[in-house]
Structures are given as structure tokens and as C-alpha cells.
Design a protein around this motif. Sequence first.
Motif, PDB file in Angstrom:
ATOM      1  N   GLY A 176       8.962   6.732  -3.673  1.00 54.65           N
ATOM      2  CA  GLY A 176       7.558   6.659  -3.300  1.00 54.65           C
ATOM      3  C   GLY A 176       6.639   6.845  -4.489  1.00 54.65           C
ATOM      4  O   GLY A 176       7.068   7.252  -5.574  1.00 54.65           O
ATOM      5  N   ALA A 177       5.370   6.578  -4.291  1.00 53.32           N
ATOM      6  CA  ALA A 177       4.384   6.640  -5.372  1.00 53.32           C
ATOM      7  C   ALA A 177       4.281   8.025  -5.992  1.00 53.32           C
ATOM      8  O   ALA A 177       3.961   8.171  -7.173  1.00 53.32           O
ATOM      9  CB  ALA A 177       3.022   6.200  -4.858  1.00 53.32           C
ATOM     10  N   PHE A 178       4.543   9.071  -5.188  1.00 53.53           N
ATOM     11  CA  PHE A 178       4.404  10.437  -5.695  1.00 53.53           C
ATOM     12  C   PHE A 178       5.758  11.092  -5.971  1.00 53.53           C
ATOM     13  O   PHE A 178       5.848  12.303  -6.129  1.00 53.53           O
ATOM     14  CB  PHE A 178       3.607  11.280  -4.699  1.00 53.53           C
ATOM     15  CG  PHE A 178       2.228  10.734  -4.433  1.00 53.53           C
ATOM     16  CD1 PHE A 178       1.210  10.884  -5.380  1.00 53.53           C
ATOM     17  CD2 PHE A 178       1.944  10.037  -3.261  1.00 53.53           C
ATOM     18  CE1 PHE A 178      -0.048  10.367  -5.146  1.00 53.53           C
ATOM     19  CE2 PHE A 178       0.678   9.516  -3.024  1.00 53.53           C
ATOM     20  CZ  PHE A 178      -0.323   9.676  -3.968  1.00 53.53           C
ATOM     21  N   SER A 179       6.788  10.287  -6.040  1.00 54.74           N
ATOM     22  CA  SER A 179       8.125  10.803  -6.316  1.00 54.74           C
ATOM     23  C   SER A 179       8.221  11.364  -7.732  1.00 54.74           C
ATOM     24  O   SER A 179       7.574  10.860  -8.660  1.00 54.74           O
ATOM     25  CB  SER A 179       9.160   9.681  -6.144  1.00 54.74           C
ATOM     26  OG  SER A 179      10.414  10.064  -6.668  1.00 54.74           O
ATOM     27  N   GLY A 180       9.041  12.401  -7.888  1.00 53.27           N
ATOM     28  CA  GLY A 180       9.272  12.961  -9.210  1.00 53.27           C
ATOM     29  C   GLY A 180       9.904  11.963 -10.160  1.00 53.27           C
ATOM     30  O   GLY A 180       9.774  12.084 -11.378  1.00 53.27           O
TER      31      GLY A 180
END
Length: 319
Positions: free
Chosen positions: A50-54
Motif C-alpha cells: 500500500g501507499a503507506f507501507s514501510g
Amino acid sequence: MENKERIRAAFAWENSYLHPVCAALFTNQRQIADTDWMKRCKGILEEHTGAFSGFRGIAKLSMISYLALDGSPERRMQKALLVYEAMKEHFFSSQYLSVASMMISGMAEKDRYEEIARRTRRIYDLMRKEHPFLTSSEDSVFAALLALSEKSDEEVIRETEDCYRLLKEQFSTGNALQSLSHALALGEGTAKEKCERTIRLYDLLKEKGCKYGTSYELATLGVLALLPAKLETIAEDVAETDAFLAKQKGYGFFGFSRKQRLMHAGLIVASDYIGENVELKMGAAAVGGTIALIVAQQTAICAAVVAVSAAASNSSSSS
């Protein structure tokens, strides 16, 4: 240098400090970076996260590089996510956990993921017990690499602490010294022997006008000290490589600092001594000899990636 320039041109928007570090990953494998393939691997990473994945944090370029170096990047990505899920049972989500997961996915088989995740947590807790104010989320990466050792958890920590204690009078205490101690703990020999070699190498380089950095660069100094060669030869090789880099694009007055350039020289020399196959399929094999040296080298690369990520995070928080 060719790898650095290729990566810089194709991924100019990524953190510039990661360009030479990722170039070192390709150089370790004796490969010229195929940036078109790297961009395809970037697509694979984005497709699975996802866009906010580490995995998409400041260390994203290192993730892309690991995928591009794998013969099956799609499978490697899936394995990294499996490691990440195992790690999340024991740690909060973070970009550091993503870095650890990507590295472990290339150095251990699937049937060991749960065991390594549990062991990573135990080692991390022991690290925090020794240094409660020093140990933080970025140390999960180093704990994961230490979890690959055949030594017991207690032995790993004792070795790390012995190195830390022996070196703290030579180098300032803090995260950099802790990273150096982690790298040395993975090598063969006694803590005293390894620390004496590290200090002697530091002094030899200084005599040649190459004052090694004592920040995140220190972990690479430790790897150099572990190399099976005379320290005088290693120092000469590093000094010659540094002199070469000083004349190259990106290392001038407005480029990387002298300490960063010297660390990059150290990465190149270590790669030359260690050879290919940096990412061995370790399975249940003991971490001894060359394998231990390879993991120590990965620890040094990790220290550089983590330092960039931590600096970016701190800058973001302060702003």
C-alpha cells in the motif's frame, strides 16, 4: 561508479545517499544495474504494498535493488511479505521492519521465518536490556541479522557487549558504536582480537590521511577488520580506492563528504575480498567463516540504509 551513475540517473528523486549504497549491492554481485529492470521491480513492489507501507519508505530504493538482484523478484517480494507478517507478530510495523524482512527473505528459507522472527524479538529485548535508552525500532534490523547466527542469544549479546565495552574508549558511545559491535559480533575470533584489529585498522588509515568516520560509517570499518588479510594491505587498498573515488563524479566539493567517500571505498574493498554470492540461501546452515563475513557485510549496508532512514524520519518529525 557506473552502477552509481545509472541508479542516480534513473532514480534521481530517491535519497541521494542511497545511490552508492545500492550501487554496492549490485557490485557485490558483479552486476551492472539494469535500471529498466529495476523500474519493473519498483512496479512489483508497489503492486504488492500500500501507499503507506514501510516497504515504500525512505529505504524504498534498497528494496527495489534487492528485488532486481533476485532471479524471481515476484517470489522474493512474496517471501519478504511473509517474513514481514511473521515479524509483525513481535514488533510494531515500521520501515525498519521492512528492511529486515527484505534482507531475511534472501538469506533464509521459508520454514525458518517464524523461528527467526521469534529469535529476533528475544535478541532485541536483550539488546534493550543492555542499552534501554539507545535501543530503538531501527535496531530490529540488526537483531534480525544477529538472529541468523549459530551462537545462542546470550552469546550473541555477550559478544556484542564485549565489543562495545572494548571499543567505547576509542569511539564515542551511541548508535554507531552499537552497529559496529553488531557487525563484529558476527565475525570469527574473540571480541578482543576483533576490536584490536578494528582500532589498528582505524589508526593505519589515519596514518595514510584517511580518517574514517565515526558515525554510521563505523560498521563498514568493522567488516574491513574482519577480512582475512593483513591490515596493512587492507588499509592500502582502501586508501587507493578512496583516491580513485576522489576523482570521480559526485565526490567533488559539492558531492559526498570525505568520510562518506571513505565508507564507499570500504564497501568496494570488502566486496572485492568477499566475492560474489552475497545472498546465500542459508537454510539451516551454521553462520561461520565466509557466511558470517557476508552477513556482517549486510549489517554494514544496513547501517547505512538505517542511518538515512532515521535521519529522514527525524527531519520529518522536526519539521
